[in-house]
Write an enzyme that holds these catalytic residues in place. Structure first.
Site, PDB file in Angstrom:
ATOM      1  N   ASP A  15       0.834  -1.196   0.000  1.00 30.36           N
ATOM      2  CA  ASP A  15       0.000   0.000   0.000  1.00 30.36           C
ATOM      3  C   ASP A  15       0.874   1.254   0.000  1.00 30.36           C
ATOM      4  O   ASP A  15       1.779   1.381   0.817  1.00 30.36           O
ATOM      5  CB  ASP A  15      -0.893  -0.023   1.240  1.00 30.36           C
ATOM      6  CG  ASP A  15      -2.041   0.964   1.186  1.00 30.36           C
ATOM      7  OD1 ASP A  15      -1.933   1.969   0.462  1.00 30.36           O
ATOM      8  OD2 ASP A  15      -3.042   0.718   1.885  1.00 30.36           O
ATOM      9  N   HIS A  17      -0.519   4.533  -0.002  1.00 29.81           N
ATOM     10  CA  HIS A  17      -1.326   5.697   0.360  1.00 29.81           C
ATOM     11  C   HIS A  17      -0.657   6.448   1.504  1.00 29.81           C
ATOM     12  O   HIS A  17      -0.537   5.922   2.604  1.00 29.81           O
ATOM     13  CB  HIS A  17      -2.735   5.259   0.769  1.00 29.81           C
ATOM     14  CG  HIS A  17      -3.537   4.726  -0.365  1.00 29.81           C
ATOM     15  ND1 HIS A  17      -3.509   3.399  -0.727  1.00 29.81           N
ATOM     16  CD2 HIS A  17      -4.368   5.341  -1.231  1.00 29.81           C
ATOM     17  CE1 HIS A  17      -4.300   3.216  -1.759  1.00 29.81           C
ATOM     18  NE2 HIS A  17      -4.828   4.377  -2.091  1.00 29.81           N
TER      19      HIS A  17
END
Length: 142
Positions: A15, A17
């Site tokens: 991930d 983000h």
């Protein structure tokens, strides 16, 4: 000079983000904690190693791309293996793919050994309040 309680923060797995991670770092730091932010794309081993190296009292894991259930499974076991099995584990974000009742999601993560599980959109103030409460219960001043 008072020593601040250290916490590890990062976005687990593949991930990338980063925005929420930076917001949490700022808010938790402003609340008086020392945040060691590992950033994004963090492996479980990195969370554990950083907690050991810094004598952190909590690991805060974020996952926003929906694969948190896969990426987070086994982190409590890794902590036990490394001798920090009693460290607080928090997790939050979009932890699963698709629309799933959050109670079921929370139950899964609690069963994996996470003390606190946060739904998407949880405000940093809630995390900070829980951190302060949990630290006080464990005899640490925050």
């Amino acid at each position: 000079m008072q020593n601040k309680i250290k916490v590890i923060l990062g976005v687990i797995g593949a991930d990338c983000h980063a925005v929420g991670n930076r917001i949490l770092e700022h808010a938790i730091s402003s609340a008086g904690f020392e945040v060691v932010n590992l950033g994004v794309l963090v492996k479980q081993e990195e969370f554990v190693n950083a907690a050991i190296e810094t004598d952190a009292k909590a690991i805060l894991v974020a996952s926003l791309y929906g694969h948190g259930e896969i990426d987070c499974r086994g982190l409590r076991d890794r902590c036990h293996e490394a001798g920090i099995g009693d460290i607080l584990l928090y997790v939050g974000g979009n932890l699963v793919v698709g629309k799933t009742d959050f109670t079921a999601v929370k139950d899964k993560f609690v069963a994996m050994g996470y003390e606190r599980v946060y739904a998407p959109g949880t405000l940093p103030e809630e995390v900070i309040e829980d951190l302060k409460k949990d630290m006080k219960e464990r005899g640490f001043c925050a």
